[in-house]
Design an enzyme around this catalytic site. Sequence first.
Site, mmCIF file in Angstrom:
data_model
loop_
_atom_site.group_PDB
_atom_site.id
_atom_site.type_symbol
_atom_site.label_atom_id
_atom_site.label_comp_id
_atom_site.label_asym_id
_atom_site.label_seq_id
_atom_site.Cartn_x
_atom_site.Cartn_y
_atom_site.Cartn_z
ATOM 1 N N ALA A 1 0.838 -1.225 0.028
ATOM 2 C CA ALA A 1 -0.103 -0.142 -0.029
ATOM 3 C C ALA A 1 0.897 1.252 -0.033
ATOM 4 O O ALA A 1 0.366 2.335 0.076
ATOM 5 C CB ALA A 1 -0.838 0.007 1.188
ATOM 6 N N TYR B 1 7.470 -14.153 -13.929
ATOM 7 C CA TYR B 1 6.571 -13.278 -13.541
ATOM 8 C C TYR B 1 5.118 -13.562 -13.982
ATOM 9 O O TYR B 1 4.352 -13.558 -13.385
ATOM 10 C CB TYR B 1 7.044 -12.089 -14.129
ATOM 11 C CG TYR B 1 6.076 -10.888 -13.894
ATOM 12 C CD1 TYR B 1 5.700 -10.329 -12.422
ATOM 13 C CD2 TYR B 1 4.968 -10.477 -14.776
ATOM 14 C CE1 TYR B 1 4.951 -9.400 -12.141
ATOM 15 C CE2 TYR B 1 4.148 -9.305 -14.522
ATOM 16 C CZ TYR B 1 4.110 -8.938 -13.218
ATOM 17 O OH TYR B 1 2.920 -7.900 -12.876
#
Length: 312
Positions: A25, A178
Site C-alpha cells: 500500500a 513473473y
Amino acid sequence: MTRHQQWTAAHVPDQTDRVCVVTGATSGLGLATARTLAHSGGHVILAVRDEAKGRRTAADLAAERPGARLEVRRLDLADLTSVRAFADGLHADHERVDLLVNNAGVMAPPRTLSAQGHELQFAANHLGHFALTGLLLDLLGAGRDPRVVTVSSLKHRQGRLDFDDLSGARRYHPMEFYSRSKLANALFGHELHRRLSAAGSPVRSLLAHPGYAATALPAGSVGLVKTLFGRLLTPLAQSAEQGALPQLYAATAPEARSGEFFGPSGPGELRGAPTRVALAPQATDTETARRLWEVSEQLTDVRFVLAGPART
C-alpha cells in the site's frame, strides 16, 4: 458490467467502518487503492514490508483526509513467518475483515529465493497471498459484504506452470516466472471463488488487472525488462490511479460478482475504464487449479476452512 467510461474513483460507495486490508500500500496501485478507500471512509490497514515508509504514507493520507482511519502493519509476503505474524496480529485486534486486496508484487528480479526457499516471485506474488487469504478467511467470513480481490496481470495469459521446477533451479527467465506467478494469482482467485461458492460462504473472490500502468513495479527488474517497462514505455502507460480502478471496482461496486475478472476497457485491455474481461483458458483449468491449490497448501502449511454463512 459493460464498458462504463464514466466509472471513476468518485463512484466508490461509502466505505465507512469497513475494515480493508491492502497489501503493497505504499506505492503504485496499492497506494491509489488505499487512498481511495480511506477517502471513502474505510478503516484501511496498510500491509507493508517497510514500516517506516508505511508510516510516512499513512501520515500523507491522513493529511489529505483528516480523520482517516489508518493502520500500518508489517507484512513481508515472501516470508511465511511474517505472513503468520501479520494474521495473528489482525486476529488479536480485529473481529472482522471486510475487504482483502491482494495487490503487492515483485516483477522480473534476478533469481532469488525466499526465506523458505521458494522462487521470489512465486513466493511473494502467489504463496504469500494464498497463505494470507487462508489465515484471514475466518475474519472475512465475519465481515460485511466480504471480498477478496486478487490482482493478476495481462501477463497471466502467457503463463505456464511447471510443477517440476517451481523454484527455477533448472531454468530461470525473470519475465517467464513473473507470468507464471500472475497465472498462479488468476488460478487461485478463480478456484477460491469456486470453493467459496460450493461451501455457501458469504465471501466473494474477484480478480482484477491494471492494464499497463506507470508504477514502481519494474524498479526491481533486470536487463531489458527494466529498460522497456521502467523507462521506454512509461510515456504510454496510464496513471497508477487509473490502473487501480479495476481492483477498486471489484472491491466496492455492488454489482461486481464473485468469480468475475475486471480490467481496462480500451484496446488490448491496456488502459481505460474498468470492465469485465476474460481469463485465459489455462486460468480456469480445474485440474491445474486443483494441483496448484494442493501444492500451495503443502508449501505454506495453510489449509482453508471454507464455512458457510454465519448462523444467527
